[in-house]
Design a protein around this motif. Structure first.
Motif, PDB file in Angstrom:
ATOM      1  N   GLN A   1       0.808  -1.303   0.032  1.00 50.71           N
ATOM      2  CA  GLN A   1       0.065   0.131  -0.234  1.00 50.71           C
ATOM      3  C   GLN A   1       0.878   1.391  -0.141  1.00 50.71           C
ATOM      4  O   GLN A   1       2.001   1.148   0.267  1.00 50.71           O
ATOM      5  CB  GLN A   1      -0.888  -0.062   1.289  1.00 50.71           C
ATOM      6  CG  GLN A   1      -1.667  -1.221   1.405  1.00 50.71           C
ATOM      7  CD  GLN A   1      -2.539  -1.119   2.396  1.00 50.71           C
ATOM      8  OE1 GLN A   1      -2.225  -0.585   3.671  1.00 50.71           O
ATOM      9  NE2 GLN A   1      -3.712  -1.647   2.784  1.00 50.71           N
TER      10      GLN A   1
ATOM     11  N   TRP B   1      -5.209   6.789  -1.499  1.00 46.23           N
ATOM     12  CA  TRP B   1      -4.279   5.870  -1.217  1.00 46.23           C
ATOM     13  C   TRP B   1      -4.261   4.414  -2.152  1.00 46.23           C
ATOM     14  O   TRP B   1      -5.341   4.369  -2.969  1.00 46.23           O
ATOM     15  CB  TRP B   1      -4.475   4.871   0.252  1.00 46.23           C
ATOM     16  CG  TRP B   1      -5.771   4.442   0.325  1.00 46.23           C
ATOM     17  CD1 TRP B   1      -6.766   4.967   0.287  1.00 46.23           C
ATOM     18  CD2 TRP B   1      -5.798   2.913   0.689  1.00 46.23           C
ATOM     19  NE1 TRP B   1      -7.904   3.896   0.554  1.00 46.23           N
ATOM     20  CE2 TRP B   1      -7.470   2.722   0.776  1.00 46.23           C
ATOM     21  CE3 TRP B   1      -5.184   1.780   0.982  1.00 46.23           C
ATOM     22  CZ2 TRP B   1      -7.969   1.529   1.096  1.00 46.23           C
ATOM     23  CZ3 TRP B   1      -5.546   0.636   1.151  1.00 46.23           C
ATOM     24  CH2 TRP B   1      -7.105   0.439   1.189  1.00 46.23           C
TER      25      TRP B   1
ATOM     26  N   THR C   1     -10.994  -4.686   5.375  1.00 46.92           N
ATOM     27  CA  THR C   1     -10.009  -3.970   5.994  1.00 46.92           C
ATOM     28  C   THR C   1      -9.964  -2.730   4.742  1.00 46.92           C
ATOM     29  O   THR C   1      -9.930  -1.517   5.238  1.00 46.92           O
ATOM     30  CB  THR C   1      -8.571  -4.357   6.087  1.00 46.92           C
ATOM     31  OG1 THR C   1      -8.416  -5.620   5.037  1.00 46.92           O
ATOM     32  CG2 THR C   1      -8.234  -4.824   7.318  1.00 46.92           C
TER      33      THR C   1
ATOM     34  N   SER D   1     -10.492   1.144   5.800  1.00 51.75           N
ATOM     35  CA  SER D   1      -9.514   1.978   5.650  1.00 51.75           C
ATOM     36  C   SER D   1      -9.972   3.281   4.546  1.00 51.75           C
ATOM     37  O   SER D   1      -9.948   4.367   5.046  1.00 51.75           O
ATOM     38  CB  SER D   1      -8.279   1.527   4.746  1.00 51.75           C
ATOM     39  OG  SER D   1      -7.829   0.349   5.287  1.00 51.75           O
ATOM     40  N   GLN D   2     -10.594   2.905   3.480  1.00 51.11           N
ATOM     41  CA  GLN D   2     -11.215   3.834   2.689  1.00 51.11           C
ATOM     42  C   GLN D   2     -12.300   4.624   3.539  1.00 51.11           C
ATOM     43  O   GLN D   2     -12.620   5.737   3.303  1.00 51.11           O
ATOM     44  CB  GLN D   2     -11.917   3.178   1.518  1.00 51.11           C
ATOM     45  CG  GLN D   2     -12.572   4.199   0.519  1.00 51.11           C
ATOM     46  CD  GLN D   2     -11.574   5.027  -0.036  1.00 51.11           C
ATOM     47  OE1 GLN D   2     -10.428   5.133  -0.205  1.00 51.11           O
ATOM     48  NE2 GLN D   2     -12.031   6.301  -0.887  1.00 51.11           N
TER      49      GLN D   2
ATOM     50  N   SER E   1     -12.030   5.566   6.817  1.00 52.21           N
ATOM     51  CA  SER E   1     -11.379   6.527   7.571  1.00 52.21           C
ATOM     52  C   SER E   1     -10.957   7.560   6.540  1.00 52.21           C
ATOM     53  O   SER E   1     -10.987   8.807   6.770  1.00 52.21           O
ATOM     54  CB  SER E   1     -10.334   5.892   8.551  1.00 52.21           C
ATOM     55  OG  SER E   1      -9.514   5.280   7.427  1.00 52.21           O
ATOM     56  N   TYR E   2     -10.348   7.287   5.294  1.00 54.90           N
ATOM     57  CA  TYR E   2      -9.921   8.246   4.423  1.00 54.90           C
ATOM     58  C   TYR E   2     -11.108   9.208   3.992  1.00 54.90           C
ATOM     59  O   TYR E   2     -10.979  10.490   3.938  1.00 54.90           O
ATOM     60  CB  TYR E   2      -9.284   7.887   3.361  1.00 54.90           C
ATOM     61  CG  TYR E   2      -7.678   7.297   3.292  1.00 54.90           C
ATOM     62  CD1 TYR E   2      -7.451   6.194   3.739  1.00 54.90           C
ATOM     63  CD2 TYR E   2      -6.742   8.425   3.099  1.00 54.90           C
ATOM     64  CE1 TYR E   2      -6.056   5.849   4.089  1.00 54.90           C
ATOM     65  CE2 TYR E   2      -5.601   8.277   3.253  1.00 54.90           C
ATOM     66  CZ  TYR E   2      -5.177   6.805   3.525  1.00 54.90           C
ATOM     67  OH  TYR E   2      -3.800   6.645   3.848  1.00 54.90           O
TER      68      TYR E   2
ATOM     69  N   CYS F   1      -9.545   5.198  -3.506  1.00 56.95           N
ATOM     70  CA  CYS F   1      -8.705   4.144  -3.611  1.00 56.95           C
ATOM     71  C   CYS F   1      -8.277   3.549  -4.594  1.00 56.95           C
ATOM     72  O   CYS F   1      -9.141   3.056  -5.670  1.00 56.95           O
ATOM     73  CB  CYS F   1      -9.530   3.067  -2.547  1.00 56.95           C
ATOM     74  SG  CYS F   1      -8.582   1.614  -2.602  1.00 56.95           S
TER      75      CYS F   1
END
Lengths: 287, 325
Positions: free
Chosen positions: B31, B84, B97, B101-102, B104-105, B114
């Motif tokens: 990543q 990211w 996950t 993660s996406q 939180s971004y 993403c």
């Protein structure tokens, strides 16, 4: 001092240098930075680079060494196999400042190379040159060193070539932009390219037959190899093979479509059973 | 509202370098961060840098990112994180996950994307880059954290509406174009052309199908779990029903005999509610299978195209052989 050193540069490095040059602050005429990669016998392979802030004055050069060390540490964390191999500068010539900067890098690693990329397009081209610092002089008398050019070439792995293939398209667009292409288009493009190449070959062969172009034995032999490389096969056998391969692929396509429909069905049915249970639960509460 | 993602040629080359190098050294999922700027409905990605390998101290990670951003800012590189990226093999990137993660971004920077870079496909010669964002419904679902079937049904989420794809455009500056012209001389393009027309496709097809079969097996077991749960809940409801009726009957009899009715008991204590299985896994698996089957179809169609190209070659050879006899 290995002067029969070869330098191989990956396209990423050149892109990075050009990008750093575009982003330089107004008072700098050129940018410098560190090159990282690996050394293997007589060959230095440069796989990455990063720019460092610096200022050039009349008599001296100021470079942010902390920055260089910091970035190198960070890079090591992500790519532990990359070592410091030298430094780069944009521009066409080696200035007296280059010797000073090279001095610093000599302290960091054994025999660093120096790469220049002419982003100012002085000769109408972006020439890339590499140098090593070689001591010269007569033993016993004053000795000095000078930058000697070494052969340098661009190398790219297959995935990098695939990326470059896509990027090259931007040259011919006014907007300098291109969408990533779907697979089938790539295939049709490659087929077109092959057709063009075959056309050129045919023209050459016809010209030789006419007598207008002298026949070259080497080319003739390669052509013969080319034609012979199509495997000799019975037409019936070939048809059978082609058809069976085609059938396999069609079956896979059919199965994947079926899977997609089944997924949708599964989703709908699960939702139906959920609402069903909820309905039944509601009825009970009323009692 | 992001409608287009514009990526610099430099970012593409850096992505290729990082993801393929990592693949060679064995780690499958790598990543990194994307940096750039947002202009109206267009997201421009101008730089990127890789993250350290996962599993390390997360504090180290944060420090790494902060130092990196600070240093890059000194060099006039855009330091705003716009998303990211993650590498994947044949579309197997979808996971909880990733969604988290996406999430939180996207909550911290509204326009994040993403970027999924498929290393297996690029190794074959087809650059595969896709940009995804979470849909509004998925945002709500992840925020609530409740992945039960009821909640999923409430919000009307299906595996197709988990992510939306944003179109990508790759752009180069004039200097980059000059560089490309230079590179064209040094690295003739024909060097890499042959891999597109490679006829040996069965190996990749087998790997893809195997991946799909594994996902299908998992989905199957998830479905069985879900069905079992539904059956147990149904049985429980029926038992509750019977119990209530019995109680009502008994109370009626007692009232007839002029006795006090039995106190109402807490049904929930007698019949404990069974926790439903999370719907997240089946959703993700369905999404993955959907992506894989699309990839497989595309792969098969291009293999078929290649097979059709060989036909005239063979026909020409046959006719040449027959004419020379």
């Amino acid at each position: 001092m290995a002067v029969n050193l070869r330098v191989k540069v990956h396209p990423v490095v050149l892109f990075q240098i050009a990008d750093s040059y575009e982003r330089r602050s107004m008072d700098n005429h050129r940018v410098i930075g560190t090159l990282v990669g690996s050394v293997d016998k007589q060959c230095v392979e440069v796989t990455n680079c990063f720019c460092i802030p610096h200022k050039e004055y009349e008599e001296r050069v100021e470079a942010d060494i902390d920055y260089a060390q910091d970035m190198f540490e960070l890079n090591k964390k992500v790519a532990p196999q990359e070592n410091l191999v030298g430094w780069f500068a944009t521009g066409n010539e080696i200035t007296s400042h280059s010797a000073l900067i090279h001095d610093y890098y000599v302290r960091e690693t054994k025999d660093p190379i120096h790469l220049t990329l002419d982003t100012t397009l002085v000769n109408g081209r972006m020439t890339m040159k590499a140098y090593v610092f070689v001591p010269l002089g007569v033993p016993g008398a004053t000795s000095g060193s000078m930058f000697t050019p070494v052969p340098v070439q661009v190398v790219a792995s297959e995935p990098e070539m695939a990326g470059l293939h896509l990027l090259h398209k931007t040259k011919y667009q006014k907007s300098r932009a291109v969408d990533p292409m779907p697979d089938l288009m790539k295939i049709s493009e490659s087929a077109n390219e092959m057709e063009l190449m075959l056309d050129a070959l045919l023209k050459y062969v016809e010209a030789v037959l006419d007598g207008s172009v002298p026949a070259d034995n080497a080319i003739g032999r390669t052509l013969w190899d080319l034609v012979q490389s199509v495997p000799k096969m019975d037409t019936v056998e070939f048809e059978k093979m082609l058809n069976s391969n085609l059938r396999d692929l069609l079956m896979v396509i059919y199965l994947s479509q079926l899977t997609k429909t089944q997924l949708q069905l599964n989703e709908k049915l699960s939702m139906v059973s959920v609402s069903n249970i909820r309905e039944m639960g509601k009825v009970i509460q009323l009692d | 509202k992001i409608e287009l993602v514009q990526i610099d040629g430099l970012v593409l080359m850096k992505l290729i370098k990082h993801c393929h190098e990592a693949e060679r050294s064995g780690s499958l999922f790598v990543q990194g961060a994307l940096l750039g700027l947002v202009s109206e409905s267009r997201l421009e990605v101008t730089h990127c840098f890789p993250f350290m390998a996962l599993g390390d101290d997360s504090q180290d990670d944060d420090e790494f990112q902060l130092t990196m951003l600070r240093r890059l800012r000194q060099m006039n590189i855009d330091h705003q994180q716009v998303g990211w990226y993650q590498s994947s093999q044949f579309a197997n990137f979808l996971s909880l996950t990733l969604l988290e993660s996406q999430f939180s971004y996207q909550t911290s920077i509204e326009e994040s994307i993403c970027l999924v870079f498929d290393t297996a496909k690029t190794a074959q010669g087809f650059v595969s880059l896709k940009a995804y964002r979470l849909t509004g419904e998925t945002l709500k679902l992840v925020k609530e954290g409740d992945y039960s079937a009821d909640n999923v049904k409430e919000n009307n989420i299906s595996y197709e509406s988990l992510l939306t794809e944003v179109p990508i455009v790759i752009k180069n500056s004039y200097l980059m174009n000059a560089l490309l012209l230079e590179l064209q001389e040094q690295l003739p393009l024909q060097v890499g052309g042959s891999q597109f027309l490679d006829l040996g496709t069965s190996g990749t097809l087998e790997t893809q199908l195997r991946v799909m079969m594994d996902s299908l097996d998992e989905l199957n077991s998830e479905c069985l779990k879900f069905n079992k749960h539904q059956q147990i809940v149904l049985k429980q409801i029926q038992e509750k029903n019977k119990y209530i009726q019995k109680r009502a009957q008994e109370n009626k009899q007692r009232i007839d005999r002029k006795e006090d009715p039995l106190p109402a008991e807490d049904l929930n204590k007698l019949f404990k509610p069974i926790p439903p299985p999370s719907r997240m896994n089946p959703l993700i698996l369905s999404g993955t299978i959907q992506n894989t089957s699309e990839e497989v179809s595309e792969f098969c169609s291009q293999s078929m195209a290649k097979l059709f190209i060989t036909e005239p070659l063979q026909a020409a050879k046959a006719s040449a052989a027959s004419s020379s006899q």
